[in-house]
Write an enzyme that holds these catalytic residues in place. Structure first.
Site, PDB file in Angstrom:
ATOM      1  N   ASP A   1       0.806  -1.229   0.000  1.00  0.00           N
ATOM      2  CA  ASP A   1       0.000   0.000   0.000  1.00  0.00           C
ATOM      3  C   ASP A   1       0.840   1.282   0.000  1.00  0.00           C
ATOM      4  O   ASP A   1       0.313   2.358  -0.274  1.00  0.00           O
ATOM      5  CB  ASP A   1      -0.930   0.020   1.221  1.00  0.00           C
ATOM      6  CG  ASP A   1      -1.930  -1.113   1.203  1.00  0.00           C
ATOM      7  OD1 ASP A   1      -2.262  -1.585   0.098  1.00  0.00           O
ATOM      8  OD2 ASP A   1      -2.377  -1.538   2.275  1.00  0.00           O
TER       9      ASP A   1
ATOM     10  N   GLY B   1      -5.886  -1.111  -1.280  1.00  0.00           N
ATOM     11  CA  GLY B   1      -5.699   0.244  -0.738  1.00  0.00           C
ATOM     12  C   GLY B   1      -6.993   0.733  -0.123  1.00  0.00           C
ATOM     13  O   GLY B   1      -7.839   1.280  -0.824  1.00  0.00           O
TER      14      GLY B   1
HETATM   15  O1  F6P Z   1      -1.601  -5.302   3.760  1.00  0.00           O
HETATM   16  C1  F6P Z   1      -2.538  -4.331   3.398  1.00  0.00           C
HETATM   17  C2  F6P Z   1      -3.483  -4.858   2.392  1.00  0.00           C
HETATM   18  O2  F6P Z   1      -2.737  -5.113   1.262  1.00  0.00           O
HETATM   19  C3  F6P Z   1      -4.664  -3.925   2.101  1.00  0.00           C
HETATM   20  O3  F6P Z   1      -4.508  -3.083   1.025  1.00  0.00           O
HETATM   21  C4  F6P Z   1      -5.787  -4.899   1.895  1.00  0.00           C
HETATM   22  O4  F6P Z   1      -7.014  -4.290   2.157  1.00  0.00           O
HETATM   23  C5  F6P Z   1      -5.455  -5.961   2.873  1.00  0.00           C
HETATM   24  O5  F6P Z   1      -4.060  -6.059   2.852  1.00  0.00           O
HETATM   25  C6  F6P Z   1      -6.073  -7.323   2.636  1.00  0.00           C
HETATM   26  O6  F6P Z   1      -5.662  -8.161   3.674  1.00  0.00           O
HETATM   27  P1  F6P Z   1      -5.997  -9.688   3.908  1.00  0.00           P
HETATM   28  O7  F6P Z   1      -4.939 -10.469   3.219  1.00  0.00           O
HETATM   29  O8  F6P Z   1      -5.917  -9.858   5.387  1.00  0.00           O
HETATM   30  O9  F6P Z   1      -7.347  -9.938   3.332  1.00  0.00           O
END
Ligand code: F6P
Length: 361
Positions: A140, A183
């Site tokens: 991000d 993001g």
């Molecule tokens: O690490 C941040 C991120 O890349 C965010 O942009 C996104 O919303 C999130 O991870 C998704 O995370 P997870 O893998 O826990 O669903």
């Protein structure tokens, strides 16, 4: 440079926390190789982020463990979104367990590789008396105090490649393609890949969008013979109305709409406003997978070796950072509890506008 004898740190732990991203293994390799070969430090690998330190899931790392991992995606240490300070009572137990294990393992320091949450926890642990050194990773690019985090460049390349591929579909079918990047709060990934992929519209969370303005832009393109368009949307994109709502009402509205995400909501709105055939594509976790780009490998290696030097000097309570072209460090209080958003006057917004990209308003 300190000699191995002068090194303040003799033994340190290392963990990766939060969402994985390309470059984590390159960074682990960078810290461990320099710490081992230059300073003869003992290294303990902690599994699955802070959870491993709570549960005492720890193993010694030897050179074979951090060899051959430069190009590998993910993290050899495993990760989790464990936030030990999050819930009060359980939180206290977790923090207590972390401190106990830190002392039991006789750590001189702990290196934490992660995003906002990880470095915030690192800051809080340093306030509890632990020697913490943070390293900024996230696709991000939203960590305060560093110009860039590793993972961002790789994800941007993946998103740009996806936009390029969807471009030919949009052109062949005379469609509007709405492409969603990750993001939630910060639109760096959508903005950068949107510009690199020639997006006609880029929507980021920092600039609530007006669907009428977007529709006018798309219709304007159609009038000049451009029968297709590319709309790049960050997952946290909000309309002007949604931005005015409180979180609860917004969630209710979205649940009722039955659209799975921002790209789907916006695709529907575009179709309703313009009558143009529109499709949504959510890039999802593909953005975080696989090998790191060359640029991320270099950044992660630079951050890693800088971290080893800081360990040797006993420079704790800081996060390694990139400012301009140099590698430095900031106090852990700088990223703690913050999100680096795209500022309203970011020059790249003007760059996008100058090539005719609509920024949603
Ligand atoms: O690490 C941040 C991120 O890349 C965010 O942009 C996104 O919303 C999130 O991870 C998704 O995370 P997870 O893998 O826990 O669903």
């Amino acid at each position: 440079m300190e000699s191995a004898e002068q090194s303040v740190t003799k033994t340190f732990g290392i963990l990766t926390a939060g969402g994985d991203c390309p470059g984590l293994n390159a960074a682990i390799r960078g810290v461990c190789r320099a710490a081992y070969s230059r300073y003869h430090m003992n290294i303990l690998g902690i599994s699955n982020g802070y959870r491993g330190l709570i549960e005492g899931d720890v193993r010694p790392l030897s050179p074979e463990d951090f060899s051959g991992i430069l190009t590998r995606g993910g993290t050899i240490l495993g990760t989790s979104r464990e936030k030990p300070f999050k819930s009060s009572e359980i939180g206290e137990d977790k923090v207590k367990a972390i401190k106990e294990n830190y002392n039991k393992l006789k750590l001189d320091g702990l290196v934490v590789l992660g995003g906002n949450g990880t470095n915030t926890t690192g800051y809080l642990l340093s306030q509890e008396g632990l020697n913490i050194l943070g390293m900024p990773k996230t696709i991000d690019n939203d960590i305060e105090g560093t110009d860039r985090s590793f993972g961002f460049h790789s994800a941007m390349a993946i998103c740009t490649d996806a936009i390029d591929r969807l471009h030919s579909i949009a052109a062949s079918h005379n469609r509007v393609m709405v492409i969603e990047t990750m993001g939630h709060k910060a639109g760096w990934l959508a903005l950068f890949s949107g510009i690199a992929g020639g997006g006609d519209v880029i929507i980021i969370p920092e600039i609530p969008y007006d669907i009428k303005a977007i529709s006018r832009h798309l219709k304007g393109r159609a009038k000049t013979g451009k029968s297709f368009s590319i709309v790049v949307v960050a997952e946290g994109a909000l309309s002007l109305e949604e931005a005015r709502m409180d979180k609860k009402d917004r969630k209710k509205l979205w649940a009722e709409s039955s659209a799975p995400s921002a790209a789907y909501r916006i695709a529907r709105q575009i179709e309703a406003e313009t009558g143009m055939e529109t499709r949504a594509t959510v890039l999802g976790h593909v953005q975080r997978g696989g090998i790191p780009s060359a640029s991320d490998r270099i950044l992660a290696t630079r951050f890693g070796t800088a971290a080893a030097d800081m360990l040797a000097r006993g420079e704790y309570g800081k996060m390694v950072a990139r400012t301009g072209s140099g590698t430095g460090a900031v106090d852990l209080s700088v990223p703690a509890g913050k999100i680096k958003k795209v500022p309203k006057d970011d020059p790249l917004l003007d760059t996008a506008a100058a090539v005719g990209t609509c920024l949603g308003v």
